[in-house]
Design a protein around this motif. Structure first.
Motif, PDB file in Angstrom:
ATOM      1  N   CYS A 281      87.989  71.534 122.837  1.00 21.27           N
ATOM      2  CA  CYS A 281      89.276  71.772 123.492  1.00 21.27           C
ATOM      3  C   CYS A 281      90.094  72.798 122.694  1.00 21.27           C
ATOM      4  O   CYS A 281      89.675  73.932 122.519  1.00 21.27           O
ATOM      5  N   HIS A 282      91.263  72.410 122.192  1.00 20.21           N
ATOM      6  CA  HIS A 282      92.107  73.290 121.384  1.00 20.21           C
ATOM      7  C   HIS A 282      91.722  73.283 119.904  1.00 20.21           C
ATOM      8  O   HIS A 282      92.291  74.016 119.108  1.00 20.21           O
ATOM      9  N   GLY A 283      90.746  72.443 119.526  1.00 19.61           N
ATOM     10  CA  GLY A 283      90.323  72.330 118.130  1.00 19.61           C
ATOM     11  C   GLY A 283      89.986  73.645 117.440  1.00 19.61           C
ATOM     12  O   GLY A 283      90.295  73.823 116.259  1.00 19.61           O
TER      13      GLY A 283
ATOM     14  N   SER B  40      85.948  76.983 124.306  1.00 25.10           N
ATOM     15  CA  SER B  40      87.164  76.218 124.031  1.00 25.10           C
ATOM     16  C   SER B  40      87.899  75.968 125.338  1.00 25.10           C
ATOM     17  O   SER B  40      87.466  76.396 126.411  1.00 25.10           O
ATOM     18  N   TRP B  41      89.058  75.339 125.214  1.00 21.09           N
ATOM     19  CA  TRP B  41      89.973  75.207 126.342  1.00 21.09           C
ATOM     20  C   TRP B  41      90.407  76.617 126.746  1.00 21.09           C
ATOM     21  O   TRP B  41      90.591  77.484 125.888  1.00 21.09           O
ATOM     22  N   PRO B  42      90.553  76.903 128.044  1.00 18.43           N
ATOM     23  CA  PRO B  42      90.855  78.276 128.487  1.00 18.43           C
ATOM     24  C   PRO B  42      92.061  78.935 127.811  1.00 18.43           C
ATOM     25  O   PRO B  42      92.000  80.124 127.487  1.00 18.43           O
ATOM     26  N   SER B  43      93.133  78.196 127.557  1.00 17.84           N
ATOM     27  CA  SER B  43      94.349  78.820 127.013  1.00 17.84           C
ATOM     28  C   SER B  43      94.208  79.262 125.557  1.00 17.84           C
ATOM     29  O   SER B  43      95.058  79.992 125.051  1.00 17.84           O
ATOM     30  N   VAL B  44      93.146  78.860 124.887  1.00 11.81           N
ATOM     31  CA  VAL B  44      92.943  79.212 123.480  1.00 11.81           C
ATOM     32  C   VAL B  44      92.039  80.443 123.331  1.00 11.81           C
ATOM     33  O   VAL B  44      91.987  81.073 122.287  1.00 11.81           O
ATOM     34  N   ARG B  45      91.367  80.811 124.390  1.00 10.05           N
ATOM     35  CA  ARG B  45      90.314  81.824 124.305  1.00 10.05           C
ATOM     36  C   ARG B  45      90.793  83.193 123.830  1.00 10.05           C
ATOM     37  O   ARG B  45      90.093  83.869 123.069  1.00 10.05           O
TER      38      ARG B  45
ATOM     39  N   ASN C 278      90.776  87.323 119.651  1.00 10.85           N
ATOM     40  CA  ASN C 278      91.543  88.113 118.687  1.00 10.85           C
ATOM     41  C   ASN C 278      91.117  87.826 117.250  1.00 10.85           C
ATOM     42  O   ASN C 278      91.314  88.663 116.363  1.00 10.85           O
ATOM     43  N   ALA C 279      90.514  86.658 117.029  1.00 10.41           N
ATOM     44  CA  ALA C 279      90.008  86.291 115.699  1.00 10.41           C
ATOM     45  C   ALA C 279      88.575  86.798 115.486  1.00 10.41           C
ATOM     46  O   ALA C 279      87.970  86.517 114.456  1.00 10.41           O
ATOM     47  N   GLY C 280      88.036  87.529 116.480  1.00 12.24           N
ATOM     48  CA  GLY C 280      86.727  88.146 116.329  1.00 12.24           C
ATOM     49  C   GLY C 280      85.563  87.386 116.936  1.00 12.24           C
ATOM     50  O   GLY C 280      84.412  87.766 116.758  1.00 12.24           O
ATOM     51  N   ALA C 281      85.847  86.318 117.678  1.00 15.71           N
ATOM     52  CA  ALA C 281      84.773  85.512 118.269  1.00 15.71           C
ATOM     53  C   ALA C 281      84.349  86.047 119.628  1.00 15.71           C
ATOM     54  O   ALA C 281      85.135  86.674 120.342  1.00 15.71           O
ATOM     55  N   GLU C 282      83.109  85.766 119.981  1.00 11.87           N
ATOM     56  CA  GLU C 282      82.629  85.957 121.346  1.00 11.87           C
ATOM     57  C   GLU C 282      82.852  84.617 122.040  1.00 11.87           C
ATOM     58  O   GLU C 282      82.261  83.613 121.651  1.00 11.87           O
ATOM     59  N   VAL C 283      83.703  84.608 123.049  1.00 11.27           N
ATOM     60  CA  VAL C 283      84.072  83.363 123.715  1.00 11.27           C
ATOM     61  C   VAL C 283      83.424  83.308 125.093  1.00 11.27           C
ATOM     62  O   VAL C 283      83.513  84.267 125.863  1.00 11.27           O
TER      63      VAL C 283
END
Length: 179
Positions: free
Chosen positions: A113-115, A132-137, A142-147
């Motif tokens: 989720c938001h973890g 993750s939860w959609p609002s965190v993506r 921006n932190a460099g992850a492929e979501v």
């Protein structure tokens, strides 16, 4: 009951506002597989849980404060969600350090989720694939992850799921990845 995780000690890092079901179900799966868990938090006593972020959902007793422990004392880390929980954790330097230490150690880490917000704050997501939860993506990108929008993603030592709807797959993966 199985014994895949017999002798393993898992930290659950959470604070007030944690999504109750995202602690209870994973913790139940870990215990059923023989693991011991400790709830690590920002303060002693109890933390307040929520249901769907909106409704009070009781409390969980805290086993230890994050300032009184280290990643070295555990075999794995669980980061449950709820909006308020990781939002507070990511502003606490000691919680961010705890998460960073886990990721850098190569020990298994699971977030739902938001973890993953705390992972972003710890600066450990560059080049990682997760969900993750959609609002965190956006924050994770921006932190460099492929979501991605998948039920479950395992990338090296990191296991992630989108939210409560994915708990059955997440709980199964916890046992496998933490073993």
């Amino acid at each position: 009951m199985t014994d895949e995780l017999h002798g393993k000690k898992v930290a659950i890092l959470a604070t007030d506002g944690v999504e109750r079901v995202e602690v209870e179900q994973p913790r139940g799966a870990l215990h059923a597989a023989g693991a011991r868990t400790e709830l690590v938090s920002l303060h002693p006593g109890e933390i307040n849980a929520r249901q769907s972020d909106l409704h009070p959902a009781g409390t969980f007793p805290v086993d230890t404060k994050v300032t009184d422990t280290s990643a070295e004392e555990y075999d794995a880390l669980l980061l449950p969600g709820g909006t308020m929980n990781p939002d507070q954790l990511r502003t606490a330097p000691e919680a961010v350090r705890f998460v960073r230490d886990f990721m850098e150690s190569g020990k298994p880490v699971a977030a739902i989720c938001h973890g993953p917000w705390t992972l972003a704050e710890a600066g450990v997501l560059s080049g990682r694939r997760l969900t993750s939860w959609p609002s965190v993506r956006t924050d994770l990108r921006n932190a460099g992850a492929e979501v991605v929008d998948d039920e479950l993603v395992v990338d090296g030592n990191l296991t992630t799921s989108r939210g409560p709807q994915d708990l059955p797959a997440f709980c199964r993966a916890l046992v496998t990845e933490f073993a």
